[in-house]
Design a protein around this motif. Sequence first.
Motif, PDB file in Angstrom:
ATOM      1  N   GLY A 129      15.335  10.339   8.197  1.00 34.12           N
ATOM      2  CA  GLY A 129      15.755   8.957   7.014  1.00 34.12           C
ATOM      3  C   GLY A 129      15.639   7.852   6.969  1.00 34.12           C
ATOM      4  N   LEU A 130      14.639   7.027   7.869  1.00 34.10           N
ATOM      5  CA  LEU A 130      13.608   6.258   8.546  1.00 34.10           C
ATOM      6  C   LEU A 130      12.261   6.119   7.637  1.00 34.10           C
ATOM      7  N   ILE A 131      11.839   4.978   7.748  1.00 35.00           N
ATOM      8  CA  ILE A 131      10.231   5.067   6.884  1.00 35.00           C
ATOM      9  C   ILE A 131       9.732   4.174   7.966  1.00 35.00           C
ATOM     10  N   SER A 149       0.429  -1.389  -0.323  1.00 33.31           N
ATOM     11  CA  SER A 149       0.140   0.045   0.044  1.00 33.31           C
ATOM     12  C   SER A 149       1.024   1.182   0.099  1.00 33.31           C
ATOM     13  N   SER A 150       2.140   1.096   0.178  1.00 32.79           N
ATOM     14  CA  SER A 150       2.782   2.362   0.772  1.00 32.79           C
ATOM     15  C   SER A 150       3.983   2.176  -0.527  1.00 32.79           C
ATOM     16  N   GLU A 163       7.594   2.854  10.241  1.00 32.46           N
ATOM     17  CA  GLU A 163       6.341   1.887  10.360  1.00 32.46           C
ATOM     18  C   GLU A 163       5.056   1.374  11.518  1.00 32.46           C
ATOM     19  N   ARG A 164       5.183   2.598  12.030  1.00 38.20           N
ATOM     20  CA  ARG A 164       3.928   2.425  12.803  1.00 38.20           C
ATOM     21  C   ARG A 164       3.061   3.626  12.090  1.00 38.20           C
ATOM     22  N   ARG A 165       3.246   4.156  11.167  1.00 36.05           N
ATOM     23  CA  ARG A 165       2.944   5.472  10.474  1.00 36.05           C
ATOM     24  C   ARG A 165       2.115   4.449   8.896  1.00 36.05           C
ATOM     25  N   GLU A 166       2.954   3.698   8.257  1.00 34.78           N
ATOM     26  CA  GLU A 166       2.481   2.815   7.683  1.00 34.78           C
ATOM     27  C   GLU A 166       1.580   1.989   7.696  1.00 34.78           C
ATOM     28  N   ALA A 167       1.931   1.276   8.773  1.00 37.67           N
ATOM     29  CA  ALA A 167       0.851   0.665   9.103  1.00 37.67           C
ATOM     30  C   ALA A 167      -0.713   1.247   9.395  1.00 37.67           C
ATOM     31  N   GLN A 168      -0.458   2.491  10.152  1.00 39.39           N
ATOM     32  CA  GLN A 168      -2.363   2.843  10.203  1.00 39.39           C
ATOM     33  C   GLN A 168      -2.973   3.581   8.869  1.00 39.39           C
ATOM     34  N   VAL A 169      -1.568   3.737   7.636  1.00 34.32           N
ATOM     35  CA  VAL A 169      -2.674   3.908   5.938  1.00 34.32           C
ATOM     36  C   VAL A 169      -2.649   3.355   6.159  1.00 34.32           C
TER      37      VAL A 169
END
Length: 524
Positions: free
Chosen positions: A391-393, A379-380, A395-401
Amino acid sequence: MSRHSHAVAREPAGTSAPLLEMRGISKEFAGVRALSDVSIDVSSGEVLAICGENGAGKSTLMKILSGVYPHGSFDGEILWDGERLELSDIRDSERHGIVIIHQELALSPHMSVAENIFLGNEVRGHFGLIDWPATHRRASELLARVGLSESPSTRVSDLGVGKQQLVEIAKAFSKEVRLLILDEPTSALNDDESQHLLELVLALKEEGIASVIVSHKLSEIERVADRVTVIRDGMVIETLKTSDITEDRIIQGMVGRDMEHRYPPRRPHDYGDEALRVENWTVYSEDNASRAIIENASFHVRAGEIVGLCGLMGAGRTELAMSIFGRSFGSRVTGTTYVKGSRVTIKDVSDAIRQGIAYVTEDRKSLGLHLDEDIRRNSSLAGLSALVRGGLIDERREAQVAKGFRDSMNIKSPSVFVPVGELSGGNQQKVVLSKWIFTDPDILILDEPTRGIDVGAKYEIYGIIHDLAAAGKAVVFISSELPELLGVCDRLVAMSEGRITGELSNDEASPQELMRLMTLERNA
């Protein structure tokens, strides 16, 4: 238990007991019931169609029948010629004459046709060595049987998808097939190839070979099936005999409701300003720089508008879309692109994304998704820059999206950490759409966005597309199905032989007029 290693005399369908019976089949995955007390049967010389929405359990049932899920991994029993059948693997099913041809063909592209036909079932001569003259002779006989004139020494990668499908069927004949399982056999074929394949199925019927077809193309099922078994939510809803088979009846069983309206109502709204204009767009072949694939194409789409791009196979629709999207197809691309009224130069995919253009490919499995990665990562992928922190992804926000898209798109999955390859086709398509919507594009080019998915999932995709247009997005919708284009789009642009041949509003358009525009020759 008897093993069938040779062809046997076959009686016409309906004069003997069923060749195959599956009784009370149930199967669970991690506590989730995929099949519940499913029973089907098929006789020699009969064509049985299995219909259902994506995720209904069709593929699970076929994997049980073909030995992919072995005896002991499910409840219920299989009877073959009246005897209990306990399959250990797919080779075991093939020894009995049960052969499955999956939607994703299982051929080795760099080997010859003959090598593929007899792979794992080699024709051996003295001292156990492969008898190549006999291999090519038998391969030629099998190819002739399925209507292919290609040389057995032809490399599979040099064949189109339709011919590769026929090679798979020739391979099945080499194993003395008595029951042929076809999983979405025409999903990647053009009209002529589909016609040829269906005629072959009917010819097999005359030879006494039984077929089980899993397909979403209901018009094709009406043509070839003797009976249709409809599965919904892992259960058999009904089995229709020939006199009862209609598209409307099948759809009602699949989705549990009448589908008098197969498309969401078109919402009256005012269009915004022009979002994309392409003028005098010409694209040459990547393999032959002197051959134009697209010639002087010009069209536009406004904010909030859904413009359908129609044409027969080879008209150049996908090539036009990919060349606009960062010149990801073709060579010597010339012409002018305007985004929101400003002339822009788009050199690559990154440029296209920065200009607010998204492209949903027609080949979601190979080009649209990483099947081994989970929903969250897929999804991302196209919009990772929005998730970078220090400089890092994040991941918590990525999972929320991803969870947000799972809910808003109604993606059927227990979590966003499930590999995309485990999802049904319709849910995979929703993940592809999520990936591109996450980039917040102004212009979405959707290439066959409902290919290979069932009518219920299609309706959901149509609703998503309407919502995008209502939110002010400009949508270019490519489809091979004229009823779909007429049911979804505000305006239609026709292509033939790499040229745009006409443009009609939805009110002006008809299948007959669109087909006339789609078949105009170059000198017309």
